[in-house]
Design an enzyme around this catalytic site. Structure first.
Site, short mmCIF file in Angstrom:
data_model
loop_
_atom_site.label_atom_id
_atom_site.label_comp_id
_atom_site.label_asym_id
_atom_site.label_seq_id
_atom_site.Cartn_x
_atom_site.Cartn_y
_atom_site.Cartn_z
N THR A 43 6.63 1.16 1.70
CA THR A 43 7.67 1.93 2.36
C THR A 43 7.03 2.92 3.33
OG1 THR A 43 9.07 1.77 0.40
CG2 THR A 43 9.63 3.48 2.00
N LEU B 30 0.82 -1.20 0.00
CA LEU B 30 0.00 0.00 0.00
C LEU B 30 0.86 1.25 0.00
CD1 LEU B 30 -2.51 -1.34 2.66
CD2 LEU B 30 -2.78 -1.36 0.18
N LYS C 132 15.34 0.11 3.80
CA LYS C 132 14.75 0.58 2.54
C LYS C 132 14.93 2.08 2.39
CE LYS C 132 12.34 0.76 -1.25
NZ LYS C 132 10.89 0.60 -1.28
#
Length: 278
Positions: free
Chosen positions: A98, A68, A173
């Protein structure tokens, strides 16, 4: 180690759709829910069960993958749409999007209170990597849960790594994205200057791509990033840089220089993409 056979997936966009498809291709029983019925076309080619509600999906599976836009979407599914209220004890909930590492810790604690287990497992590689099944998956969470989910992640990844407790996947990330986005600024500056002096930009990108100056950012500008995609990407890049800066400051380091270069890289993306279409 538990064997997972039934996997739910929510978020069938350009990246999530191919990820869900890969899961079904490897023999898992795929269950899906989508806000928009048109999104279900992403898994039309593979066996799957469609659900009318998030709650119905949650009650039917052992692992739920979420791809999402941001953390607010995760909270909406967990509570407002009663995903957590309908999961069996021990269900694994995975966030492939993220977000903020601290928010991941909050979500992980909330999920644990409900008797489920949370992994933050953002992926890198975008829709091309998802289609090629070559994503990199950075994971934060308990080691035993990671081991159970690992075969599912391998269906769409060529690299899967446990980085530490919940939040570590998101932190990794964000560092990856900060490097990508600041490298994008480098590529944008060089390409603009190359155009000013009359170099053939596609030829330049191709030859540098096999040389020491090559980078994933330069390759993406020369291939996948169209002006329309750049319009979609640059606000997401800004969001990721803000998450990066917030996470770094909370951990006692100063992100200001990297943040400024990353925000400049996001700002210049559309112009660079347009330059390469002329």
């Amino acid at each position: 180690m538990r064997n997972i056979s039934k996997v739910g997936f929510i978020g069938l966009g350009d990246q999530g759709g191919p990820m869900a498809e890969a899961i079904a291709e490897h023999g898992y029983k795929l269950h899906v829910w989508a806000r928009r019925p048109a999104s279900l076309a992403a898994v039309a080619a593979v066996p799957h069960a469609e659900h009318d509600t998030v709650a119905s999906l949650a009650a039917s599976v052992e692992l739920i993958g979420l791809c999402l836009r941001d953390d607010t979407d995760i909270w909406n599914l967990l509570d407002d749409q009663r995903l957590l209220a309908n999961t069996a004890p021990g269900t694994i909930i995975v966030n492939h999007g993220t977000g903020d590492p601290t928010e991941a810790e909050r979500i992980g604690a909330h999920v644990a209170d409900a008797g489920a287990v949370y992994l933050d497992a953002p992926v890198s590689g975008g829709s091309p990597g998802a289609r090629a099944r070559t994503l990199t998956t950075f994971v934060g969470g308990p080691a035993d849960t990671f081991r159970a989910a690992h075969p599912v992640f391998e269906t769409f990844s060529d690299t899967v790594r446990l980085m530490g407790p919940v939040g570590s996947g998101q932190l990794t990330k964000l560092f990856n994205n900060a490097l990508t986005i600041t490298n994008m600024k480098n590529a944008e500056d060089i390409l603009a200057m190359a155009a000013q002096v009359g170099l053939d930009l596609p030829a330049l990108i191709e030859v540098i791509g096999t040389s020491s100056g090559g980078s994933a950012a330069l390759h993406a500008l020369g291939t996948d990033i169209t002006p329309s995609l750049a319009e979609h990407l640059h606000p997401l890049m800004r969001k990721d840089m803000q998450h990066f800066a917030h996470a770094v400051r909370r951990r006692g380091a100063c992100p200001d220089e990297v943040l400024a270069r990353g925000e400049a890289g996001a700002s210049g993306l559309v112009e660079a993409a347009r330059l390469l279409t002329y």
